[in-house]
Motif scaffolding. Structure first.
Motif, PDB file in Angstrom:
ATOM      1  N   ILE A  70       0.856  -1.193   0.000  1.00  0.00           N
ATOM      2  CA  ILE A  70       0.000   0.000   0.000  1.00  0.00           C
ATOM      3  C   ILE A  70       0.888   1.238   0.000  1.00  0.00           C
ATOM      4  CG2 ILE A  70      -1.797   1.241   1.254  1.00  0.00           C
ATOM      5  CD1 ILE A  70      -2.650  -1.443   2.420  1.00  0.00           C
ATOM      6  N   ALA A  71       0.684   2.083  -0.987  1.00  0.00           N
ATOM      7  CA  ALA A  71       1.527   3.274  -1.142  1.00  0.00           C
ATOM      8  C   ALA A  71       1.155   4.329  -0.116  1.00  0.00           C
ATOM      9  CB  ALA A  71       1.388   3.827  -2.550  1.00  0.00           C
ATOM     10  N   ARG A  72       2.163   4.956   0.460  1.00  0.00           N
ATOM     11  CA  ARG A  72       1.920   6.061   1.387  1.00  0.00           C
ATOM     12  C   ARG A  72       1.464   7.293   0.605  1.00  0.00           C
ATOM     13  NH1 ARG A  72       4.055   3.684   5.855  1.00  0.00           N
ATOM     14  NH2 ARG A  72       5.817   2.274   5.501  1.00  0.00           N
ATOM     15  N   GLN A  73       1.924   7.401  -0.641  1.00  0.00           N
ATOM     16  CA  GLN A  73       1.401   8.401  -1.576  1.00  0.00           C
ATOM     17  C   GLN A  73       1.607   7.860  -2.993  1.00  0.00           C
ATOM     18  OE1 GLN A  73       3.511  12.034  -1.026  1.00  0.00           O
ATOM     19  NE2 GLN A  73       5.503  11.176  -1.541  1.00  0.00           N
ATOM     20  N   ALA A  74       0.695   8.214  -3.894  1.00  0.00           N
ATOM     21  CA  ALA A  74       0.713   7.634  -5.241  1.00  0.00           C
ATOM     22  C   ALA A  74       2.056   7.900  -5.924  1.00  0.00           C
ATOM     23  CB  ALA A  74      -0.427   8.204  -6.066  1.00  0.00           C
ATOM     24  N   PRO A  75       2.716   6.846  -6.460  1.00  0.00           N
ATOM     25  CA  PRO A  75       4.008   7.038  -7.125  1.00  0.00           C
ATOM     26  C   PRO A  75       3.830   7.592  -8.538  1.00  0.00           C
ATOM     27  CG  PRO A  75       3.365   4.733  -7.195  1.00  0.00           C
ATOM     28  CD  PRO A  75       2.318   5.440  -6.389  1.00  0.00           C
ATOM     29  N   GLN A  76       4.922   8.041  -9.114  1.00  0.00           N
ATOM     30  CA  GLN A  76       4.912   8.519 -10.493  1.00  0.00           C
ATOM     31  C   GLN A  76       4.705   7.334 -11.441  1.00  0.00           C
ATOM     32  OE1 GLN A  76       5.022  11.754 -11.390  1.00  0.00           O
ATOM     33  NE2 GLN A  76       5.062  12.257  -9.198  1.00  0.00           N
ATOM     34  N   ALA A  77       4.089   7.603 -12.603  1.00  0.00           N
ATOM     35  CA  ALA A  77       3.735   6.531 -13.542  1.00  0.00           C
ATOM     36  C   ALA A  77       4.961   5.765 -14.021  1.00  0.00           C
ATOM     37  CB  ALA A  77       2.974   7.124 -14.727  1.00  0.00           C
ATOM     38  N   GLU A  78       6.042   6.471 -14.368  1.00  0.00           N
ATOM     39  CA  GLU A  78       7.237   5.786 -14.870  1.00  0.00           C
ATOM     40  C   GLU A  78       7.867   4.928 -13.780  1.00  0.00           C
ATOM     41  OE1 GLU A  78       9.899   8.624 -16.498  1.00  0.00           O
ATOM     42  OE2 GLU A  78       8.556   9.229 -18.152  1.00  0.00           O
ATOM     43  N   GLU A  79       7.942   5.475 -12.590  1.00  0.00           N
ATOM     44  CA  GLU A  79       8.510   4.717 -11.468  1.00  0.00           C
ATOM     45  C   GLU A  79       7.674   3.475 -11.174  1.00  0.00           C
ATOM     46  OE1 GLU A  79       9.302   5.276  -6.660  1.00  0.00           O
ATOM     47  OE2 GLU A  79       8.607   6.969  -7.891  1.00  0.00           O
ATOM     48  N   LEU A  80       6.368   3.631 -11.244  1.00  0.00           N
ATOM     49  CA  LEU A  80       5.473   2.500 -10.989  1.00  0.00           C
ATOM     50  C   LEU A  80       5.645   1.420 -12.045  1.00  0.00           C
ATOM     51  CD1 LEU A  80       3.129   1.228  -9.419  1.00  0.00           C
ATOM     52  CD2 LEU A  80       1.567   2.548 -10.852  1.00  0.00           C
ATOM     53  N   SER A 221      -8.922   6.990  -0.232  1.00  0.00           N
ATOM     54  CA  SER A 221      -8.737   5.754  -0.992  1.00  0.00           C
ATOM     55  C   SER A 221      -7.321   5.274  -0.771  1.00  0.00           C
ATOM     56  CB  SER A 221      -9.001   5.988  -2.488  1.00  0.00           C
ATOM     57  OG  SER A 221      -8.035   6.872  -3.028  1.00  0.00           O
ATOM     58  N   ARG A 222      -7.031   4.105  -1.311  1.00  0.00           N
ATOM     59  CA  ARG A 222      -5.668   3.605  -1.175  1.00  0.00           C
ATOM     60  C   ARG A 222      -5.185   3.038  -2.499  1.00  0.00           C
ATOM     61  NH1 ARG A 222      -5.789  -1.944   2.416  1.00  0.00           N
ATOM     62  NH2 ARG A 222      -7.128  -3.184   1.054  1.00  0.00           N
ATOM     63  N   PHE A 223      -3.901   3.238  -2.731  1.00  0.00           N
ATOM     64  CA  PHE A 223      -3.244   2.754  -3.935  1.00  0.00           C
ATOM     65  C   PHE A 223      -2.507   1.472  -3.571  1.00  0.00           C
ATOM     66  CE2 PHE A 223       0.371   2.379  -6.744  1.00  0.00           C
ATOM     67  CZ  PHE A 223      -0.182   2.604  -7.990  1.00  0.00           C
ATOM     68  N   VAL A 224      -2.810   0.383  -4.280  1.00  0.00           N
ATOM     69  CA  VAL A 224      -2.274  -0.928  -3.925  1.00  0.00           C
ATOM     70  C   VAL A 224      -1.501  -1.517  -5.092  1.00  0.00           C
ATOM     71  CG1 VAL A 224      -2.875  -3.288  -3.231  1.00  0.00           C
ATOM     72  CG2 VAL A 224      -4.193  -1.361  -2.355  1.00  0.00           C
ATOM     73  N   VAL A 225      -0.331  -2.027  -4.796  1.00  0.00           N
ATOM     74  CA  VAL A 225       0.380  -2.901  -5.725  1.00  0.00           C
ATOM     75  C   VAL A 225       0.143  -4.325  -5.230  1.00  0.00           C
ATOM     76  CG1 VAL A 225       2.608  -3.634  -6.628  1.00  0.00           C
ATOM     77  CG2 VAL A 225       2.116  -1.195  -6.362  1.00  0.00           C
ATOM     78  N   GLY A 226      -0.571  -5.119  -6.028  1.00  0.00           N
ATOM     79  CA  GLY A 226      -0.904  -6.480  -5.642  1.00  0.00           C
ATOM     80  C   GLY A 226       0.034  -7.478  -6.282  1.00  0.00           C
ATOM     81  N   VAL A 227       0.512  -8.412  -5.465  1.00  0.00           N
ATOM     82  CA  VAL A 227       1.442  -9.442  -5.943  1.00  0.00           C
ATOM     83  C   VAL A 227       0.870 -10.806  -5.598  1.00  0.00           C
ATOM     84  CG1 VAL A 227       3.772 -10.402  -5.741  1.00  0.00           C
ATOM     85  CG2 VAL A 227       3.438  -7.921  -5.640  1.00  0.00           C
ATOM     86  N   LYS A 228       0.885 -11.695  -6.571  1.00  0.00           N
ATOM     87  CA  LYS A 228       0.490 -13.082  -6.334  1.00  0.00           C
ATOM     88  C   LYS A 228       1.675 -13.991  -6.623  1.00  0.00           C
ATOM     89  CE  LYS A 228      -4.489 -12.777  -6.724  1.00  0.00           C
ATOM     90  NZ  LYS A 228      -5.725 -13.374  -7.289  1.00  0.00           N
ATOM     91  N   ILE A 229       1.835 -14.990  -5.745  1.00  0.00           N
ATOM     92  CA  ILE A 229       2.992 -15.863  -5.826  1.00  0.00           C
ATOM     93  C   ILE A 229       2.538 -17.302  -6.062  1.00  0.00           C
ATOM     94  CG2 ILE A 229       4.278 -14.317  -4.311  1.00  0.00           C
ATOM     95  CD1 ILE A 229       3.885 -16.284  -2.047  1.00  0.00           C
ATOM     96  N   ASP A 230       3.482 -18.185  -6.308  1.00  0.00           N
ATOM     97  CA  ASP A 230       3.155 -19.572  -6.637  1.00  0.00           C
ATOM     98  C   ASP A 230       2.572 -20.332  -5.460  1.00  0.00           C
ATOM     99  OD1 ASP A 230       4.012 -19.236  -9.228  1.00  0.00           O
ATOM    100  OD2 ASP A 230       6.071 -19.882  -8.822  1.00  0.00           O
TER     101      ASP A 230
END
Length: 450
Positions: A70-80, A221-230
């Motif tokens: 969960i991002a503390r603040q929305a990252p830049q598009a290129e960095e993301l 709202s919250r910005f989430v980077v979701g990761v799924k693993i094996d």
């Protein structure tokens, strides 16, 4: 007295001529009592495990992700974009995606309801096999093209929506000075979906990320980077065992790699850490049910002790004769302990077999019970309707509003082995007191009374 002689004597006490009908009934009663007490324990173990596994799978595959950042603040598009590419290349990672989550108001005509807005990438379902497995459509299909929206079944019922209908989403941003700036956008319903667990998807609406993310204000709202693993169940949790130590270490390594890749601007949590209270409530409920069932088993096993006590009283003359021929007190005691073990083993075999049969067919059993209850209630309502006005309300034993629509079957052999061993140990312990009483029988005292 040899061990073989004691075993044969134990078999004679249990299976031989009991001497009278009452003794035989007590022995059968002890076996049936243990068996009946084990049936609910086995059913609770298997059904609870199936429910927990089914609900957990829906939460981590359809409701969230295996690892959430969960991002503390929305990252830049290129960095993301660079971060997502780096995460996707990690060994053991099968998906890395972005999502914006927030609350809003959905309106259609005069109807309104609060919703959880999930702004996701349009091709998420194609890339995520877990989401495909647990998301089903009662109408329409997954289509998050421009202006498209997918709604949960509950929201669709509340607003009277179906594919092709228009629905307005309203969000609000708080400006400096306390002023509120509303944002409204109209979408077209492309599908009505369900995860099979209404408590999870009750307020869901999915919208395209490019259109939904700008609507959701950062402060609510919250910005989430979701990761799924094996192997998500290898992540530390008290509900499931990791398949192996190596898989557990790999899962821990993936979490650390996610933290390193995203940096301090994200708070990383596993699926268990993000919903700890919910999962612990599942475990606590299961443990409490098992504790109650174990108490019932203990009470039933005590019945074996009372059965053997009566058997000792009825077999005193036979015990005295056997001891007169040289049988040792230890041999007599061993024979009755084995008799208790035999009773416990037969009761365990009966209870585990019946319990497994019910657990494997639990959905059919519940459906049959529900049909019989509703049939009886309908007949009673029809009879009462001859004298007064009665409204028959159908009974649902497993309402889809609160439980899974269908209970997954999860047979866990380690649990069954543990139940079997526990019951046999308790049965053997319960036989100890009557066995000692049999060993203290004095042949002269018994024969003197006859």
């Amino acid at each position: 007295m040899t061990t073989r002689s004691s075993l044969l004597l134990a078999v004679r006490f249990v299976f031989g001529r009991a001497g009278n009908i009452n003794a035989a009934r007590r022995i059968r009663g002890g076996i049936i009592g243990v068996g009946l007490s084990l049936v609910p324990l086995v059913v609770v173990l298997q059904v609870a495990d199936g429910m927990i596994a089914g609900i957990t799978a829906r939460y981590i595959e359809a409701g969230s992700y295996h690892v959430q950042a969960i991002a503390r603040q929305a990252p830049q598009a290129e960095e993301l974009e660079r971060s997502l590419e780096a995460l996707s290349s990690l060994p053991g990672v099968r998906l890395a995606t972005v999502e914006r989550q927030g609350l809003g108001l959905a309106a259609a005509g005069e109807r309104r309801t609060a919703v959880t807005i999930r702004a996701v990438e349009p091709d998420l379902r194609d890339r995520d096999p877990g989401l495909r497995e647990y998301i089903e459509f009662s109408a329409g299909e997954w289509d998050l093209g421009p202006g498209g929206i997918l709604v949960g079944e509950y929201v669709a019922r509340q607003l009277g929506l179906g594919p092709g209908d228009a629905v307005r989403l309203l969000t609000a941003r708080t400006l400096s000075g306390g002023r509120i700036l509303p944002r409204t956008r109209t979408f077209t319903v492309r599908g009505v979906l369900s995860s099979g667990y209404a408590d999870l998807d009750r307020l869901w609406v999915f919208v395209p990320y490019a259109e939904g993310a700008p609507m959701l204000p950062q402060e609510s709202s919250r910005f989430v980077v979701g990761v799924k693993i094996d192997d998500p169940l290898a992540l530390a949790n008290p509900l499931f065992r990791a398949p192996s130590r190596a898989s557990e270490e790999r899962a821990v390594g993936i979490v650390e790699s996610v933290r390193t890749t995203l940096g301090p601007g994200f708070r990383v949590a596993t699926w268990f850490e993000s919903e700890r209270a919910k999962y612990m409530s599942f475990k606590t409920t299961k443990d409490l049910l098992i504790f109650i069932m174990v108490l019932i088993v203990i009470v039933a096993v005590v019945n074996i002790s009372s059965t053997l006590v009566m058997l000792v009283l009825e077999k005193q003359e036979e015990i005295a004769i056997i001891k007169s021929f040289g049988a040792s007190p230890a041999g007599i005691m061993y024979a009755f302990v084995v008799a208790g073990l035999l009773l416990g083993a037969m009761g365990t075999a009966l209870g585990v077999s019946v319990g497994l049969a019910i657990a494997v067919n639990i959905n059919e059993v519940l459906a049959a019970l529900e049909w019989m209850i509703n049939a009886a209630a309908w007949a009673a309502s029809a009879l009462a309707g001859l004298f007064t006005e009665v409204t028959h309300v159908p009974v649902e034993l497993l309402s889809g509003e609160y439980y899974l629509q269908e209970i997954p079957i999860a047979i866990r052999l380690p649990d069954l082995v543990l139940v079997t061993i526990l019951t046999l140990v308790l049965a053997t312990a319960a036989a100890w007191f009557p066995a000692r009483r049999a060993a203290r029988v004095r042949p002269l005292d018994v024969l003197a009374r006859h």
